[in-house]
Design an enzyme around this catalytic site. Structure first.
Site, PDB file in Angstrom:
ATOM      1  N   THR A 177      -5.689  -9.610   0.274  1.00  0.00           N
ATOM      2  CA  THR A 177      -5.479  -8.203  -0.092  1.00  0.00           C
ATOM      3  C   THR A 177      -6.248  -7.821  -1.331  1.00  0.00           C
ATOM      4  OG1 THR A 177      -3.319  -8.114   0.932  1.00  0.00           O
ATOM      5  CG2 THR A 177      -3.696  -6.576  -0.865  1.00  0.00           C
ATOM      6  N   TYR A 190      -3.303  -2.063   5.772  1.00  0.00           N
ATOM      7  CA  TYR A 190      -4.709  -1.987   5.338  1.00  0.00           C
ATOM      8  C   TYR A 190      -5.454  -3.178   5.956  1.00  0.00           C
ATOM      9  CZ  TYR A 190      -2.530  -5.376   2.311  1.00  0.00           C
ATOM     10  OH  TYR A 190      -1.778  -6.435   1.868  1.00  0.00           O
ATOM     11  N   THR A 221      -2.141 -13.454  -0.566  1.00  0.00           N
ATOM     12  CA  THR A 221      -0.877 -13.922  -1.160  1.00  0.00           C
ATOM     13  C   THR A 221       0.013 -14.637  -0.153  1.00  0.00           C
ATOM     14  OG1 THR A 221       0.206 -11.820  -0.654  1.00  0.00           O
ATOM     15  CG2 THR A 221      -0.848 -12.043  -2.825  1.00  0.00           C
ATOM     16  N   ASP A 222      -0.228 -14.453   1.151  1.00  0.00           N
ATOM     17  CA  ASP A 222       0.699 -15.040   2.142  1.00  0.00           C
ATOM     18  C   ASP A 222       0.769 -16.561   2.044  1.00  0.00           C
ATOM     19  OD1 ASP A 222       0.225 -12.683   4.926  1.00  0.00           O
ATOM     20  OD2 ASP A 222       1.163 -12.523   2.936  1.00  0.00           O
ATOM     21  N   LYS A 233       6.435 -17.137  -2.710  1.00  0.00           N
ATOM     22  CA  LYS A 233       6.449 -15.684  -2.464  1.00  0.00           C
ATOM     23  C   LYS A 233       7.862 -15.302  -2.054  1.00  0.00           C
ATOM     24  CE  LYS A 233       3.706 -12.031  -0.236  1.00  0.00           C
ATOM     25  NZ  LYS A 233       2.557 -11.729   0.655  1.00  0.00           N
ATOM     26  N   GLU A 279      23.301 -35.386   3.645  1.00  0.00           N
ATOM     27  CA  GLU A 279      23.730 -34.842   4.945  1.00  0.00           C
ATOM     28  C   GLU A 279      23.336 -35.727   6.121  1.00  0.00           C
ATOM     29  OE1 GLU A 279      26.002 -31.768   3.730  1.00  0.00           O
ATOM     30  OE2 GLU A 279      25.574 -32.367   5.809  1.00  0.00           O
TER      31      GLU A 279
HETATM   32  N1  DGL Z   1      -3.039 -10.908   5.090  1.00  0.00           N
HETATM   33  C1  DGL Z   1      -2.378 -11.245   3.854  1.00  0.00           C
HETATM   34  C2  DGL Z   1      -3.118 -12.399   3.161  1.00  0.00           C
HETATM   35  O1  DGL Z   1      -4.362 -12.430   3.213  1.00  0.00           O
HETATM   36  C3  DGL Z   1      -2.334 -10.079   2.936  1.00  0.00           C
HETATM   37  C4  DGL Z   1      -1.376 -10.320   1.825  1.00  0.00           C
HETATM   38  C5  DGL Z   1      -2.056 -10.350   0.490  1.00  0.00           C
HETATM   39  O2  DGL Z   1      -3.161 -10.910   0.299  1.00  0.00           O
HETATM   40  O3  DGL Z   1      -1.400  -9.871  -0.438  1.00  0.00           O
HETATM   41  O4  DGL Z   1      -2.447 -13.248   2.550  1.00  0.00           O
END
Ligand code: DGL
Length: 362
Positions: free
Chosen positions: A45, A59, A125-126, A198, A319
């Site tokens: 992103t 986007y 971020t993913d 995250k 467990e």
């Molecule tokens: N498609 C997600 C990624 O590339 C977008 C999320 C992001 O980068 O914040 O991880």
């Protein structure tokens, strides 16, 4: 009275002379040498673009090139000498083990160069927490490596990418970041690769280390550290990916009420060398999955009990009787990070005692 008056005059003269000398010294002092920072761009992103300035979801990720990212933040020149390389241009959910190996090898080549003082990696971020942890275990340098992303595309009002990139470069150029392991920096905060995760699908403050805590802040053009991770990383790990082109297949089976063995059996049939079981609670095994996991173990597949909960230690022999089952437990690593450590661990050994030790030191 006269002697006092004379001594006071001498003191004023002495102070003035000292002030003049220090002023001249400062005036002649050469500007502090800026650190040389390489920005490796992978997509995400932070390099995304939307249809309008108010598009913050829906986007297109990974469209803006590294030079444009750098040119959008002219202030970078004040904190470091930067240059960019476009390593990939993809959304981070599509990164693979092969991407990680290529990125880690590039990082190690660059950090071995005396004219490179640190690296910033722009990233979606993913899966930023996974790439960061993989690098935390495989980078062979104490020089700073900072992974950065953004939650809003570059075209959005109040896009967070530019300030996140500026802060990441400032952090990578900071001497305090040396020897701290791989760092993840967004939202003015500094987190350790091992523990950060995250926590929200879309808010700016999504990256947290919920219980063990972040390492510090970036504020007023400075990195402020308050703690550091106690686990071994970078130069202190036994993992060397220099000659690796493939990593052992390790898959994750998600635990839930009414879980069945279908996914587990499919992974084992497909050749998985290790399985991370993301158990409920403290890594609990449903009766209907315990047997199939034990069967997989007997076929030579390494089983690691982790937890879908996300925080806390998965207690060995808690467990489940891990000693009897010859299972490993993931300590505090979430399933996706336990997978990374097990993949690298399997490049060294299949001995479950040795693997369990790895989960206690990394
Ligand atoms: N498609 C997600 C990624 O590339 C977008 C999320 C992001 O980068 O914040 O991880």
């Amino acid at each position: 009275m006269l002697p006092n008056f004379i001594s006071r005059t001498r003191l004023v003269a002495l102070f003035s002379a000292l002030l003049l000398v220090s002023t001249l010294a400062q005036a002649e002092a050469p500007p502090a040498k800026l650190a040389n920072i390489v920005i490796l761009a992978t997509g995400g992103t932070i390099a995304g673009s939307g249809a309008s300035s108010t598009t913050t979801v829906g986007y297109t990720s990974a469209t803006v090139g590294v030079d444009n990212l750098i040119n959008a933040v002219p202030e970078l020149k004040k904190v470091a000498n930067v240059r960019g390389e476009q390593v990939f241009q993809i959304a981070s959910e599509s990164l693979t083990n092969e991407h990680w190996l290529k990125l880690a090898k590039r990082v190690n080549v660059l950090l071995a160069q005396p004219d490179v003082d640190g690296i910033v990696i722009t990233h979606g971020t993913d899966t930023i927490e996974e790439t960061a942890y993989f690098l935390d275990l495989t980078v062979k340098s104490r020089k700073p490596v900072v992974v950065v992303g953004a939650m809003r595309p570059s075209t959005a009002i109040s896009a967070d990418g530019p300030i996140n990139l500026y802060n990441a470069v400032l952090l990578a150029a900071s001497k305090d970041a040396i020897g701290k392991g791989v760092l993840v920096s967004l939202n003015d905060q500094i987190n350790a690769a091992r523990e950060v995760t995250k926590t929200n699908t879309s808010t700016l403050d999504t990256f947290k280390t919920p219980e063990l805590g972040m390492l510090g802040y970036i504020q007023d053009n400075r990195a402020h550290f308050y703690r550091q991770s106690t686990r071994k990383n970078t130069l202190d790990t036994e993992f060397d990916i220099g000659n690796l082109d493939v990593l052992p297949q390790v898959d994750i089976v998600y635990g839930y009420a009414n879980v069945n063995r279908i996914a587990l059996d499919a992974f084992v049939t497909a050749g998985a060398k290790g399985i991370i079981y993301a158990g409920v609670g403290d890594g609990s095994l449903a009766a209907q999955i315990k047997g199939p996991l034990a069967e997989a173990r007997k076929k030579g597949v390494i089983i690691v009990r982790s937890s879908r909960v996300g925080q806390g230690i998965v207690a060995r022999n808690g467990e489940a009787n891990d000693d009897d089952l010859d299972f490993v437990t993931s300590d505090t690593l979430n399933p996706q990070k336990a997978r990374i450590l097990l993949m690298l661990g399997l490049t060294k050994t299949h001995d479950t005692k040795a693997l369990q030790t790895m989960f206690s030191i990394y």
